[in-house]
Design an enzyme around this catalytic site. Structure first.
Site, PDB file in Angstrom:
ATOM      1  N   GLN A 178      38.181  32.117  46.047  1.00 55.56           N
ATOM      2  CA  GLN A 178      39.637  32.328  46.042  1.00 55.56           C
ATOM      3  C   GLN A 178      40.398  31.273  46.836  1.00 55.56           C
ATOM      4  OE1 GLN A 178      41.298  34.270  44.151  1.00 55.56           O
ATOM      5  NE2 GLN A 178      39.670  35.605  43.376  1.00 55.56           N
ATOM      6  N   SER A 198      34.607  28.553  41.795  1.00 57.33           N
ATOM      7  CA  SER A 198      34.619  28.914  40.373  1.00 57.33           C
ATOM      8  C   SER A 198      35.783  28.225  39.663  1.00 57.33           C
ATOM      9  CB  SER A 198      34.762  30.434  40.262  1.00 57.33           C
ATOM     10  OG  SER A 198      34.961  30.810  38.924  1.00 57.33           O
ATOM     11  N   GLY A 199      35.501  27.639  38.498  1.00 59.83           N
ATOM     12  CA  GLY A 199      36.514  26.863  37.775  1.00 59.83           C
ATOM     13  C   GLY A 199      37.743  27.656  37.357  1.00 59.83           C
ATOM     14  N   CYS A 324      36.930  43.394  38.571  1.00 61.45           N
ATOM     15  CA  CYS A 324      35.589  43.919  38.320  1.00 61.45           C
ATOM     16  C   CYS A 324      35.504  45.416  38.594  1.00 61.45           C
ATOM     17  CB  CYS A 324      34.565  43.203  39.193  1.00 61.45           C
ATOM     18  SG  CYS A 324      34.822  41.454  39.258  1.00 61.45           S
TER      19      CYS A 324
END
Ligand code: PLP
Length: 385
Positions: A178, A198-199, A324
């Site tokens: 993040q 993360s991309g 999630c």
């Protein structure tokens, strides 16, 4: 219907420049970078360029990076790879507020006989570093603590933690999914051994990420097969994804300061207006040490899901808990760890902004949200009479 997207901690829009960079890699430059021929060789150059772009944003050497399938794989590889490389140490330290990509792995390892310590946080989501210090012993293989929380945006003092952990001889991993692209950092000046990104959280594509492995850090490969990534992560590379991620990192490095200022101003305006106009609501998380784009607000006595559904009618996208865990009726494990009361934890909404949000979208939301809260409160059986 228009879409007002305030769910950027779940995923972000791919930047146009990123998409343009990726396009040729599907049907024109589709060779396998491991091939001997010139056609494949040119793909290898694109991967090298992307590695340099990521290294530029992180302030590290390109050789310290491996490409993965995303934040989840990077976290899994960091944790499992460290333990496999240090078989004589059986203790892992983490926190109660990690993303499931870390927490579930640690809990699985506990089932397998490892000692796992989950550090608690206070009401504002902050860690007690004395408790961490006391827990690190000669049996500790790994300390894994997130840089910033995906639900509240609370940032831990990671540089201080990294120094504390590595001074005591344990490996330090941080899930920075993040943070990368939102806050500047320089790994060459830090004690962080392993870092995940993360991309799709920084206007790059989904399904691609990076694990930073500080030179000299002992890590067993998690994915075994071919010789890609210098034997540290097997599998034919997701070339368009890697090239897109490289471009997203280059854009972030160029614009981070100006974008942060804009995003923070909009977030603060939205947050202040909501807290002022809606009674019985509170901000969750340390207001001082927070990502500039995230605001987590609890609306007492009502269900977060009901608020989301009503916002959705106006095209406003937000989230209750992490993407999630939504779909489950359990309140967020992060808010529970912070001791947020049941009636407030159930009514929590996360607004997470990006450079693509506008002032007009913020004003529209400030106009639409308070009547929704009023309407739901009238229906609530929990409202204090
Ligand atoms: N870690 C954190 C803090 C996240 O917020 C996320 C995604 O929400 C992940 C890990 C997982 O990343 P990915 O979706 O790339 O697997």
């Amino acid at each position: 219907m228009r879409t007002i997207y305030f769910d950027n901690n779940a995923t972000t829009k791919v930047a146009e420049q990123v998409l343009e960079e990726m396009k040729p890699l599907f049907c024109e430059l589709y060779g396998n970078p491991s091939s001997m021929h010139t056609f494949g060789g040119q793909i290898g150059r694109r991967i090298r360029q992307a590695r340099e772009q990521v290294a530029g944003l992180l302030g590290c050497e390109p050789s310290e990076l491996i490409f993965t399938s995303g934040g989840t794989e990077s976290d899994n590889a960091a944790i499992n790879g460290t333990l496999a490389a240090a078989p004589n140490r059986r203790k892992i330290i983490t926190t109660r507020v990690e993303h499931p990509a870390v927490l579930s792995v640690c809990r699985e390892l506990e089932n397998q006989g490892y000692e796992v310590v989950e550090l608690s946080v206070d009401r504002q989501g902050r860690l007690d570093l004395t408790e961490l210090d006391e827990q690190i012993d000669d049996d500790t293989a790994l300390v894994t603590i997130m840089y910033a929380n995906n639900e509240t945006g609370v940032m831990f003092p990671i540089e201080e933690i990294a120094e504390l952990v590595t001074d005591k001889g344990a490996v330090f991993h941080t899930d920075a999914v993040q943070v990368i692209g939102k806050m500047p950092l320089s790994l060459s000046e830090s004690n962080i051994d392993l870092l995940s990104l993360s991309g799709h959280k920084l206007h790059g594509p989904k399904g691609v990420g990076v694990l930073y492995i500080r030179k000299g850090t002992r890590l067993s490969p998690y994915m075994i097969g071919g010789h890609q990534e210098a034997g540290r992560r097997a599998g034919t590379e997701n070339v368009p994804g890697i090239v897109g991620l490289g471009k997203a990192c280059e854009l972030a490095a160029e614009n981070i300061k100006a974008e942060n200022n804009k995003v923070k101003r909009l977030r603060d305006k939205l947050e202040k207006a909501i807290l002022k106009k809606c009674p019985d609501c509170q901000l969750n998380g340390d207001p001082k040490n927070r990502l500039p784009n995230t605001s987590n607000i609890s609306f007492e006595y009502i269900e977060g899901e009901a608020i989301l559904l009503m916002l959705d009618k106006y095209g406003i996208c937000a989230s209750s808990g992490s993407a999630c865990t939504s779909g489950s009726l359990e309140p967020s494990h992060v808010l529970r760890a912070m001791g947020v009361p049941f009636t407030a934890a159930h009514g929590s909404i996360r607004f997470s902004l990006s450079r693509y949000n506008s002032e007009e979208e913020v004003d529209y939301t400030i106009e639409k949200l308070p009547p929704i809260i009023n309407q739901l409160r009238k229906l609530s059986p929990f409202v204090a009479k």
